[in-house]
Design an enzyme around this catalytic site. Sequence first.
Site, PDB file in Angstrom:
ATOM      1  N   HIS A 183      36.371  43.071  38.711  1.00 55.29           N
ATOM      2  CA  HIS A 183      37.234  42.847  37.553  1.00 55.29           C
ATOM      3  C   HIS A 183      38.283  43.958  37.437  1.00 55.29           C
ATOM      4  CE1 HIS A 183      33.654  40.390  35.846  1.00 55.29           C
ATOM      5  NE2 HIS A 183      34.440  39.672  36.623  1.00 55.29           N
ATOM      6  N   PHE A 184      39.463  43.602  36.937  1.00 54.09           N
ATOM      7  CA  PHE A 184      40.543  44.586  36.887  1.00 54.09           C
ATOM      8  C   PHE A 184      41.619  44.197  35.884  1.00 54.09           C
ATOM      9  CE2 PHE A 184      41.775  41.522  40.199  1.00 54.09           C
ATOM     10  CZ  PHE A 184      43.042  41.162  39.763  1.00 54.09           C
ATOM     11  N   HIS A 214      41.709  40.165  35.171  1.00 54.06           N
ATOM     12  CA  HIS A 214      40.636  39.388  35.816  1.00 54.06           C
ATOM     13  C   HIS A 214      39.298  39.818  35.233  1.00 54.06           C
ATOM     14  CE1 HIS A 214      37.942  38.656  39.569  1.00 54.06           C
ATOM     15  NE2 HIS A 214      37.993  37.569  38.844  1.00 54.06           N
ATOM     16  N   SER A 360      48.864  39.760  45.298  1.00 55.79           N
ATOM     17  CA  SER A 360      48.344  38.586  44.602  1.00 55.79           C
ATOM     18  C   SER A 360      49.449  37.523  44.635  1.00 55.79           C
ATOM     19  CB  SER A 360      47.978  38.926  43.160  1.00 55.79           C
ATOM     20  OG  SER A 360      46.934  39.872  43.125  1.00 55.79           O
ATOM     21  N   HIS A 379      40.647  30.492  44.729  1.00 59.47           N
ATOM     22  CA  HIS A 379      40.673  31.344  43.528  1.00 59.47           C
ATOM     23  C   HIS A 379      40.971  32.809  43.837  1.00 59.47           C
ATOM     24  CE1 HIS A 379      36.900  33.214  44.662  1.00 59.47           C
ATOM     25  NE2 HIS A 379      36.736  33.783  43.495  1.00 59.47           N
ATOM     26  N   GLY A 380      40.921  33.217  45.111  1.00 59.76           N
ATOM     27  CA  GLY A 380      41.128  34.628  45.422  1.00 59.76           C
ATOM     28  C   GLY A 380      41.103  34.822  46.926  1.00 59.76           C
ATOM     29  N   GLY A 382      38.351  36.231  48.752  1.00 62.31           N
ATOM     30  CA  GLY A 382      37.024  35.973  49.325  1.00 62.31           C
ATOM     31  C   GLY A 382      36.542  37.168  50.128  1.00 62.31           C
ATOM     32  N   LYS A 455      39.941  49.538  37.356  1.00 56.86           N
ATOM     33  CA  LYS A 455      38.843  48.734  37.894  1.00 56.86           C
ATOM     34  C   LYS A 455      37.586  48.975  37.078  1.00 56.86           C
ATOM     35  CE  LYS A 455      38.518  46.869  41.557  1.00 56.86           C
ATOM     36  NZ  LYS A 455      38.617  45.439  41.924  1.00 56.86           N
TER      37      LYS A 455
END
Length: 456
Positions: A183-184, A214, A360, A379-380, A382, A455
């Site tokens: 998460h960030f 996130h 991103s 979604h990201g 991975g 973070k």
Amino acid sequence: MLVDGLVYLNEELLSLMGTDESIKQVENVACLPGIEGMSMAMPDIHWGYGFPIGGVAAFDTDKGIISPGGVGYDINCGVRLMRSVLSAHDIRHRIEDLVDNLYLNIPSGVGSHRKDFKLSKDELKKVLKKGARWATENGYGTNDDLLFIEDEGQIGFALPDNVSDKAFERGRDQLGTLGSGNHFVEIGCIKEIYDENIARTFGLFQDQVTVMIHTGSRGLGYQICDDYIKEMFRASEKYGITLPDKQLCCAPVESPEGKKYLGAMASAANYAFANRQMITHWVRETFEHVFRMSANKMGLSLVYDVCHNIAKIEKHKNKTLCVHRKGATRAYPAGNPALPEKYMEVGQPVLIPGDMGRASYVLCGTNRAMEETFGSTCHGAGRVMSRSQAIKTSKGRSVSKEMESRGIYVRAASKATLVEEMPEAYKDVSKVVRVVHDAGISRLVAKIVPLGLIKG
């Protein structure tokens, strides 16, 4: 298998999977009753609890199932993107100030909580029912924010009475906190625009400062998942559901157990919407403090907020389905009534965070996604390394100094988090989004590079 499996990959990403057994998990999901279409996974696929992360599976609501493992422990983990009218030049000399103040204002790390903020159980029930709307009604943002959140930040079938006392206790003082792991809150700038028309509609331009958030439903969501996995073990036996892997434990969508989980899951999803809304408020306050200027003058507004761990009841091709997206993002095309009016002519913003050292992306939903993937995409990035592998690989290195050498200022609650989250622990997100773009299930719009971040 009751249906085929489909994994969106190219040869390079396939070669990175090594001994990861997530493709076997796609096969397992294809055996569950009532599955429609195909059992799918996106190019950020990696191993998860029962269902793969990056997985998409839809089940007929009359004949099919719902499974906590198909949603994940961090219910409604998601991403939100804020835009501004600032350029990278405007903030480059203040980036350390900004990151340090974000770190002070937004609690992060394992077990993080707010010392100045604890809700009564009755008030927390309102959060679980109203989601982001509870936050705006209590001064954390505006009603305009709600227009640019998936489902306007409130899933209507939430039933807080289905949430355990233990989950309530874990959630009481964690609202407005980031948590740990991946998460960030990240300050970035737009490095490249791929589609000028859609970018303009999303309010994005070259060199623009953005903020990406996130996080998810914190300990409350985790506890709900844990509680219901136990209940679903019993339900699977009760309804005679054959499980290729016990982590796929589930119940028929329309059973008492299925409805009970859906109500609890929606409550956690609403908590997550409120969580990101409150963090948005503290991001605005931080910018105001550092620049001595109002958030309105800096144009700090919401582009969009997407869920990527969720199960939703949706209509696809005249069928009512329970669509599980676990590490997958909704990607609706132009004209879908679920979209904000502002985006109706282009499609839904799709927000894809990468690792903290690279980039991103912003993409846009497409008609092909509706035809092939129940309106879903990746979604990201991975993971390609487990957390323990990352710690072993990075021995003797200073990840924070390596980030600084790339011009990225990082504050983290612990050195361990930085090591676990180092860029090499993830696939290159540029290659992941290229796969979904080339497959036509979402369209590239803009690339964002990081300038500084906090973070968990």
